[in-house]
Structure formats: C-alpha cells, structure tokens
Design a protein around this motif. Sequence first.
Motif, mmCIF file in Angstrom:
data_model
loop_
_atom_site.group_PDB
_atom_site.id
_atom_site.type_symbol
_atom_site.label_atom_id
_atom_site.label_comp_id
_atom_site.label_asym_id
_atom_site.label_seq_id
_atom_site.Cartn_x
_atom_site.Cartn_y
_atom_site.Cartn_z
ATOM 1 N N ARG A 80 -36.424 -45.525 -60.843
ATOM 2 C CA ARG A 80 -36.620 -44.345 -59.990
ATOM 3 C C ARG A 80 -37.972 -43.706 -60.313
ATOM 4 N NH1 ARG A 80 -30.571 -41.644 -59.499
ATOM 5 N NH2 ARG A 80 -29.516 -43.599 -59.918
ATOM 6 N N GLU A 81 -38.306 -43.666 -61.597
ATOM 7 C CA GLU A 81 -39.608 -43.117 -62.002
ATOM 8 C C GLU A 81 -40.739 -43.983 -61.455
ATOM 9 O OE1 GLU A 81 -39.884 -40.190 -63.261
ATOM 10 O OE2 GLU A 81 -37.873 -39.848 -64.042
ATOM 11 N N LEU A 82 -40.548 -45.300 -61.427
ATOM 12 C CA LEU A 82 -41.557 -46.197 -60.859
ATOM 13 C C LEU A 82 -41.737 -45.918 -59.371
ATOM 14 C CD1 LEU A 82 -43.533 -48.538 -61.229
ATOM 15 C CD2 LEU A 82 -41.595 -50.115 -60.924
ATOM 16 N N GLY A 83 -40.637 -45.668 -58.647
ATOM 17 C CA GLY A 83 -40.733 -45.303 -57.233
ATOM 18 C C GLY A 83 -41.479 -43.990 -57.045
ATOM 19 N N ALA A 84 -41.159 -42.992 -57.870
ATOM 20 C CA ALA A 84 -41.862 -41.703 -57.801
ATOM 21 C C ALA A 84 -43.333 -41.881 -58.143
ATOM 22 C CB ALA A 84 -41.202 -40.698 -58.741
ATOM 23 N N ILE A 133 -40.443 -52.911 -56.041
ATOM 24 C CA ILE A 133 -40.194 -51.467 -56.105
ATOM 25 C C ILE A 133 -41.484 -50.695 -55.852
ATOM 26 C CG2 ILE A 133 -39.618 -49.575 -57.707
ATOM 27 C CD1 ILE A 133 -37.494 -51.547 -58.903
ATOM 28 N N PHE A 134 -42.541 -51.060 -56.564
ATOM 29 C CA PHE A 134 -43.818 -50.349 -56.417
ATOM 30 C C PHE A 134 -44.362 -50.486 -54.999
ATOM 31 C CE2 PHE A 134 -48.458 -50.179 -56.556
ATOM 32 C CZ PHE A 134 -48.620 -48.877 -57.020
ATOM 33 N N GLU A 135 -44.338 -51.704 -54.454
ATOM 34 C CA GLU A 135 -44.874 -51.920 -53.100
ATOM 35 C C GLU A 135 -44.097 -51.123 -52.062
ATOM 36 O OE1 GLU A 135 -47.626 -53.563 -51.812
ATOM 37 O OE2 GLU A 135 -48.159 -53.550 -53.924
ATOM 38 N N PHE A 136 -42.772 -51.110 -52.188
ATOM 39 C CA PHE A 136 -41.979 -50.355 -51.231
ATOM 40 C C PHE A 136 -42.303 -48.868 -51.342
ATOM 41 C CE2 PHE A 136 -38.515 -47.934 -49.591
ATOM 42 C CZ PHE A 136 -38.224 -48.573 -48.398
ATOM 43 N N ALA A 137 -42.336 -48.335 -52.557
ATOM 44 C CA ALA A 137 -42.629 -46.914 -52.754
ATOM 45 C C ALA A 137 -44.027 -46.578 -52.239
ATOM 46 C CB ALA A 137 -42.500 -46.542 -54.235
ATOM 47 N N ARG A 138 -44.983 -47.431 -52.548
ATOM 48 C CA ARG A 138 -46.364 -47.210 -52.114
ATOM 49 C C ARG A 138 -46.453 -47.224 -50.594
ATOM 50 N NH1 ARG A 138 -50.615 -50.194 -50.561
ATOM 51 N NH2 ARG A 138 -49.605 -52.207 -50.791
ATOM 52 N N LYS A 139 -45.858 -48.214 -49.984
ATOM 53 C CA LYS A 139 -45.963 -48.342 -48.527
ATOM 54 C C LYS A 139 -45.134 -47.290 -47.801
ATOM 55 C CE LYS A 139 -47.355 -53.147 -48.384
ATOM 56 N NZ LYS A 139 -47.048 -54.502 -47.897
ATOM 57 N N SER A 140 -44.039 -46.861 -48.394
ATOM 58 C CA SER A 140 -43.240 -45.826 -47.732
ATOM 59 C C SER A 140 -43.910 -44.463 -47.834
ATOM 60 C CB SER A 140 -41.819 -45.772 -48.297
ATOM 61 O OG SER A 140 -41.821 -45.323 -49.626
ATOM 62 N N LEU A 166 -31.292 -47.705 -51.712
ATOM 63 C CA LEU A 166 -31.172 -46.323 -51.250
ATOM 64 C C LEU A 166 -31.751 -45.357 -52.285
ATOM 65 C CD1 LEU A 166 -30.300 -44.295 -49.140
ATOM 66 C CD2 LEU A 166 -28.026 -44.287 -50.191
ATOM 67 N N ASP A 167 -31.476 -45.585 -53.573
ATOM 68 C CA ASP A 167 -32.055 -44.724 -54.616
ATOM 69 C C ASP A 167 -33.579 -44.777 -54.584
ATOM 70 O OD1 ASP A 167 -29.662 -43.765 -55.589
ATOM 71 O OD2 ASP A 167 -29.565 -45.156 -57.285
ATOM 72 N N LEU A 168 -34.137 -45.953 -54.373
ATOM 73 C CA LEU A 168 -35.593 -46.093 -54.296
ATOM 74 C C LEU A 168 -36.147 -45.334 -53.093
ATOM 75 C CD1 LEU A 168 -38.306 -47.248 -55.160
ATOM 76 C CD2 LEU A 168 -37.708 -49.340 -53.898
ATOM 77 N N ILE A 169 -35.506 -45.473 -51.948
ATOM 78 C CA ILE A 169 -35.949 -44.757 -50.751
ATOM 79 C C ILE A 169 -35.918 -43.252 -51.006
ATOM 80 C CG2 ILE A 169 -35.348 -44.192 -48.355
ATOM 81 C CD1 ILE A 169 -34.332 -47.157 -48.153
ATOM 82 N N LEU A 170 -34.840 -42.775 -51.603
ATOM 83 C CA LEU A 170 -34.707 -41.341 -51.877
ATOM 84 C C LEU A 170 -35.751 -40.864 -52.882
ATOM 85 C CD1 LEU A 170 -30.815 -41.047 -52.024
ATOM 86 C CD2 LEU A 170 -32.329 -40.192 -50.213
ATOM 87 N N GLY A 176 -42.936 -38.059 -51.938
ATOM 88 C CA GLY A 176 -43.873 -37.855 -50.837
ATOM 89 C C GLY A 176 -43.927 -36.379 -50.480
ATOM 90 N N TRP A 177 -42.766 -35.744 -50.487
ATOM 91 C CA TRP A 177 -42.648 -34.308 -50.192
ATOM 92 C C TRP A 177 -43.117 -33.460 -51.379
ATOM 93 C CZ3 TRP A 177 -38.705 -30.962 -52.303
ATOM 94 C CH2 TRP A 177 -38.647 -29.703 -51.706
#
Length: 194
Positions: A80-84, A133-140, A166-170, A176-177
Amino acid sequence: MSHVIHKFTRNVPDWQPRVTPVKLEEATPEQRAALQVTPSNTKVSDYVLTLAHDVESLAVRSPLFNAIMYDPGGLSRAERELGALGASMVNRCIYCAAVHADRHAKLENDTTVTDELFAKGENAELNDRDRAIFEFARKSAEAPPAAGPKEMAALRNAGLSEAEILDLILSSALFGWANRLMHVLGDPVRKAPA
C-alpha cells in the motif's frame, strides 16, 4: 513523470502550512472529536490541524484514510505504501513521497526498492509484483489516468488478488487526492540541522 528524476528522499521534511492550523488547546469539541482519529493513529500533525478547520470533512477523512492504509487483509502494508509512493512521485509531492518511501523501507527492512525508484524513476529495476504495483499506481495518478486493462492484467499476472487490487486502487487514488491537498495547503521544508 517521464524521464525527469526529482530529488526524492526517505528523509521526511517538515511541512509548513499556508493556512494557520487549529490550535489544539483552542479546538472546539467537534474539532477535538474529529482529531481523535488521526491518520495512522499517531500524533496530531500540523496538516491534520489545518484540515480541522473543516471538521465535517476531517471526521470522515481520517477513518477512511486509516481504513485504506491500515486495515488488515488485502494488499500488504508495504505494498500500500508502494502504491502511495507511486502516486506521490507522479504528483511530485516531496513530503508524501518521503513519508511513504520511509514507511515502505521500514516495513520491508530494506531500502532497495525505494533507492531504485528514487534513482531511476519509472525505469527502476523491480521484481514483477512491485513493478506491476508501481506502474498501476503511477499510471492511475496521471491526469487523465493511463491505467487500464493492460495494467489490470499485469497486476493479476503478478499474483495480486481482487482484494489486493482494490486496496492498490484505493491507496493510489487516496494519495492522488492527498498530494493535491498537501501542495495547496503548504510546502515541504528542509529540517534545520540538529
């Protein structure tokens, strides 16, 4: 994010608000109630005290933040921290990138992933799961979002379950916000030498 590498670090800077934070000793009963559930259930930061001006939003924001970033199950805390971190790097939020890189490194007891990301950005050499994970978070986090079916397939191919996705998307959407709030409400500042 392209090929420009920014001066990201795991050394968390101070944050200087542009809006005067609520003084805890002067907070209304409603503000005090909302401040009892701080993000990560730790100290009350100047950032949260600044958000306390809008007590109704803060009363919803903190429990939501905690649920997304800290509830058990689904994606690991480090992931989750990697996504953030991915979202924060795209948004060039120096403060949030430092916080989430530091947390990721501490949770993993290893700085390899964050060192690689800070040195090479999107060209970092990561294992398949961390890369997805990183690519999805970066691109989203891009505007407009560039994450789509290909990135979803990469997450599944890297072994992520639906709950983990879903946790990664959230977590990446939350940052982003949150990054935008941080940018508008204040500035990261270097800590004075001790």
